[in-house]
Design a protein around this motif. Structure first.
Motif, PDB file in Angstrom:
ATOM      1  N   ILE A  71       0.837  -1.201   0.000  1.00  0.00           N
ATOM      2  CA  ILE A  71       0.000   0.000   0.000  1.00  0.00           C
ATOM      3  C   ILE A  71       0.870   1.248   0.000  1.00  0.00           C
ATOM      4  N   ASP A  72       1.927   1.247   0.826  1.00  0.00           N
ATOM      5  CA  ASP A  72       2.862   2.383   0.845  1.00  0.00           C
ATOM      6  C   ASP A  72       3.519   2.584  -0.510  1.00  0.00           C
ATOM      7  N   LEU A  73       3.885   1.486  -1.163  1.00  0.00           N
ATOM      8  CA  LEU A  73       4.585   1.566  -2.443  1.00  0.00           C
ATOM      9  C   LEU A  73       3.685   2.052  -3.567  1.00  0.00           C
ATOM     10  N   TYR A  74       2.488   1.451  -3.676  1.00  0.00           N
ATOM     11  CA  TYR A  74       1.686   1.645  -4.878  1.00  0.00           C
ATOM     12  C   TYR A  74       0.542   2.642  -4.722  1.00  0.00           C
ATOM     13  N   TYR A  75       0.046   2.831  -3.518  1.00  0.00           N
ATOM     14  CA  TYR A  75      -1.088   3.728  -3.329  1.00  0.00           C
ATOM     15  C   TYR A  75      -0.686   5.035  -2.653  1.00  0.00           C
ATOM     16  N   ARG A  76      -0.035   4.938  -1.505  1.00  0.00           N
ATOM     17  CA  ARG A  76       0.239   6.138  -0.721  1.00  0.00           C
ATOM     18  C   ARG A  76       1.449   6.906  -1.243  1.00  0.00           C
ATOM     19  N   GLY A  77       2.398   6.219  -1.879  1.00  0.00           N
ATOM     20  CA  GLY A  77       3.629   6.892  -2.285  1.00  0.00           C
ATOM     21  C   GLY A  77       4.342   7.486  -1.087  1.00  0.00           C
ATOM     22  N   ALA A  78       4.288   6.774   0.040  1.00  0.00           N
ATOM     23  CA  ALA A  78       4.846   7.280   1.303  1.00  0.00           C
ATOM     24  C   ALA A  78       6.342   7.019   1.331  1.00  0.00           C
ATOM     25  N   VAL A  79       7.112   7.913   0.706  1.00  0.00           N
ATOM     26  CA  VAL A  79       8.544   7.682   0.512  1.00  0.00           C
ATOM     27  C   VAL A  79       9.273   7.507   1.849  1.00  0.00           C
ATOM     28  N   GLY A  80       8.895   8.297   2.857  1.00  0.00           N
ATOM     29  CA  GLY A  80       9.549   8.176   4.158  1.00  0.00           C
ATOM     30  C   GLY A  80       9.386   6.792   4.749  1.00  0.00           C
ATOM     31  N   GLU A  81       8.162   6.281   4.731  1.00  0.00           N
ATOM     32  CA  GLU A  81       7.913   4.939   5.274  1.00  0.00           C
ATOM     33  C   GLU A  81       8.525   3.861   4.391  1.00  0.00           C
ATOM     34  N   ILE A  82       8.511   4.072   3.089  1.00  0.00           N
ATOM     35  CA  ILE A  82       9.132   3.104   2.178  1.00  0.00           C
ATOM     36  C   ILE A  82      10.610   2.949   2.505  1.00  0.00           C
ATOM     37  N   LEU A  83      11.269   4.072   2.785  1.00  0.00           N
ATOM     38  CA  LEU A  83      12.678   4.024   3.196  1.00  0.00           C
ATOM     39  C   LEU A  83      12.838   3.353   4.557  1.00  0.00           C
ATOM     40  N   SER A  84      11.900   3.615   5.470  1.00  0.00           N
ATOM     41  CA  SER A  84      12.035   3.067   6.823  1.00  0.00           C
ATOM     42  C   SER A  84      11.968   1.545   6.836  1.00  0.00           C
ATOM     43  N   PHE A  85      11.307   0.956   5.856  1.00  0.00           N
ATOM     44  CA  PHE A  85      11.243  -0.509   5.773  1.00  0.00           C
ATOM     45  C   PHE A  85      12.634  -1.120   5.566  1.00  0.00           C
ATOM     46  N   ILE A  86      13.567  -0.335   5.042  1.00  0.00           N
ATOM     47  CA  ILE A  86      14.936  -0.829   4.864  1.00  0.00           C
ATOM     48  C   ILE A  86      15.639  -0.955   6.212  1.00  0.00           C
ATOM     49  N   PHE A  87      15.342  -0.044   7.137  1.00  0.00           N
ATOM     50  CA  PHE A  87      16.159   0.090   8.337  1.00  0.00           C
ATOM     51  C   PHE A  87      15.553  -0.539   9.595  1.00  0.00           C
ATOM     52  N   ILE A  88      14.237  -0.692   9.637  1.00  0.00           N
ATOM     53  CA  ILE A  88      13.624  -1.305  10.816  1.00  0.00           C
ATOM     54  C   ILE A  88      14.124  -2.728  11.051  1.00  0.00           C
ATOM     55  N   PRO A  89      14.296  -3.569   9.996  1.00  0.00           N
ATOM     56  CA  PRO A  89      14.876  -4.905  10.249  1.00  0.00           C
ATOM     57  C   PRO A  89      16.258  -4.843  10.892  1.00  0.00           C
TER      58      PRO A  89
END
Length: 491
Positions: free
Chosen positions: A68-86
């Motif tokens: 949803i973040d990638l394709y609908y919301r375009g939430a770039v901040g959260e998209i980036l955060s998915f890299i670092f939370i793991p």
């Protein structure tokens, strides 16, 4: 107020000739790849199993909220955060299992979050604090754990000084209105931003009809754990780790619903805007737990088939989502243009500013003298120049409000008709614009422009020195290890 370090990459692509849409797509594709890779790496290290990493990465790749973040919301901040939370939860695991360098991925995760998305950073900090409090006895008794946490904190603050120091300076010197509050501290709150408990179990309907949800693959992880509770695991320690991840993942998922007591946490609710942002924490945790549990309970001969079944199940349950994306052609890719007067979200406006007035005012210079004539103006980015003329009878103090939203760091100059130039003090005006005062000058040229403050320059210099020092230390350490493994004279 939003970190933009990682946006330099698509900006460079744009300068190299890529279209805005092409640069964005390349950037998002790389973010997508590295978020999945980050989870695979983290889970593989935690479980000491590449198979666990593959299952987790598959679950995460098709996690509904991430898509949803990638394709609908375009939430770039959260998209980036998915890299670092793991990296954050892998580093925390390493610290609490006495890995000597566990604080490095822990710090790297928080550094990445600080340069990506402030709300995700805050949610990650809160999650870690909750874990530490639940393990406070172990934390205080084990000096190595406490030292690792402090080293990670110190490294994070040093590396990110280039962002947080100027941020604090702005907050201190320039009063802003955080127009991000969707309810008052007193309740009832706007529960349209909360999911019902039933919403968590949604399949898929298009974005305009449903709030964010977990998706079936991640929902099955807690169910599978319940079914396996009496089965003996090949690696009990890994199951304990998975249970921690699962517990926090379920808690974060429940917290996005109206079941959670948000009436006691109104201040937090207001500032994260959407409680379902907690799915940015829940999704990778549940995916990681699923990968570790699969590795711990499955026999080797069953693993390939289970991996295949997981991929098929994830693809099948995500098919309606992708069909909706492709059929709606969400991004057309036409009509992009730079706008000097556009106020996007109006989330952190100067205290005196009104977005309605700003939009209506456009490039108009405001003046306290009714005889003011604007003979010429030019606007470029954070610079505004105009020539003015007042009545010869005008004397005393005259205030000009230049149509640039005021932030600490603006400077101004004035050149009179004789060509004499002097500096002007710039402050926040009555309408939130950059304002300057003149005294007795009836004709001339005024320039208002943004220039980095001394503290911003110090932060930039310190950040550069720290980054160079870290690289130099890494190269020196690497060279030391090579010398230990290959003494001089040995081939």
């Amino acid at each position: 107020y939003y970190p933009d370090l990682f946006l330099y990459f698509p900006a460079v692509l744009r300068l190299l000739g890529f279209s805005i849409l092409a640069a964005y797509k390349i950037f998002i594709c790389l973010c997508n790849f590295f978020s999945i890779l980050s989870l695979y790496f983290s889970v593989s290290k935690m479980a000491q199993s590449r198979y666990a990493g593959m299952i987790a990465a598959t679950l995460f790749a098709f996690a509904a909220y991430r898509l949803i973040d990638l394709y609908y919301r375009g939430a770039v901040g959260e998209i980036l955060s998915f890299i670092f939370i793991p990296l954050v939860f892998y580093g925390l695991f390493a610290i609490y299992t006495d890995k000597p360098h566990g604080w490095l991925p822990f710090a790297a995760g928080f550094i990445g979050l600080a340069f990506s998305h402030m709300i995700s950073l805050a949610l990650a900090v809160f999650s870690v604090l909750l874990f530490v409090l639940l393990n406070i006895v172990t934390t205080l008794r084990n000096k190595q754990i406490l030292l690792s946490l402090l080293k990670a904190l110190g490294m994070t603050l040093l590396i990110t000084i280039v962002f947080w120091l100027p941020l604090i300076e702005q907050l201190v010197w320039n009063k802003v209105t955080g127009n991000v509050l969707y309810s008052n501290v007193s309740f009832p709150i706007d529960d349209t931003r909360l999911l019902t408990f039933q919403d968590l179990f949604s399949g898929f309907t298009s974005w305009d009809k449903v709030k964010p949800f977990l998706g079936y693959p991640l929902l099955f992880v807690p169910l599978v754990r319940l079914l396996l509770r009496k089965k003996r695991a090949d690696c009990p320690a890994a199951v304990k780790t998975a249970d921690w991840l699962l517990g926090f993942g379920v808690l974060a998922a429940v917290a996005v619903t109206s079941v959670f007591p948000w009436e006691n946490l109104a201040w937090v609710y207001n500032r994260i805007q959407f409680p379902w942002r907690l799915l940015v924490i829940s999704s990778p945790l549940l995916a990681a737990a699923g990968g570790i549990l699969s590795d711990a309970f499955l026999k080797k001969q069953h693993r390939p088939m289970f991996l295949f079944a997981t991929v098929v199940f994830c693809v099948a349950t995500s098919q309606p989502f992708f069909s909706d994306v492709f059929s709606n052609h969400i991004v057309t890719g036409y009509g992009f243009a730079l706008e000097n007067n556009r106020v996007m979200g109006a989330e952190y406006l100067p205290q005196n500013a009104s977005i309605g007035f700003v939009d209506k005012n456009m490039n108009t210079v405001l003046c306290s003298d009714d005889s003011f004539e604007n003979l010429y103006f030019d606007r470029s980015g954070l610079r505004f120049i105009f020539d003015f003329r007042l009545s010869p009878a005008s004397d005393g103090l005259t205030t000009f409000e230049v149509p640039l939203l005021y932030y600490y760091g603006y400077q101004g100059t004035i050149s009179d008709a004789a060509g004499n130039t002097q500096m002007l003090n710039v402050y926040q005006g009555a309408h939130g614009f950059a304002a300057v005062d003149t005294d007795g000058i009836t004709e001339g040229n005024i320039t208002v422009f943004y220039s980095k403050t001394p503290l911003q320059k110090i932060a930039d210099g310190a950040g550069l020195v720290i980054a160079v020092a870290c690289i130099a230390y890494y190269l020196w350490k690497r060279n030391q290890l090579k010398r230990q493994n290959f003494p001089r004279g040995q081939n």
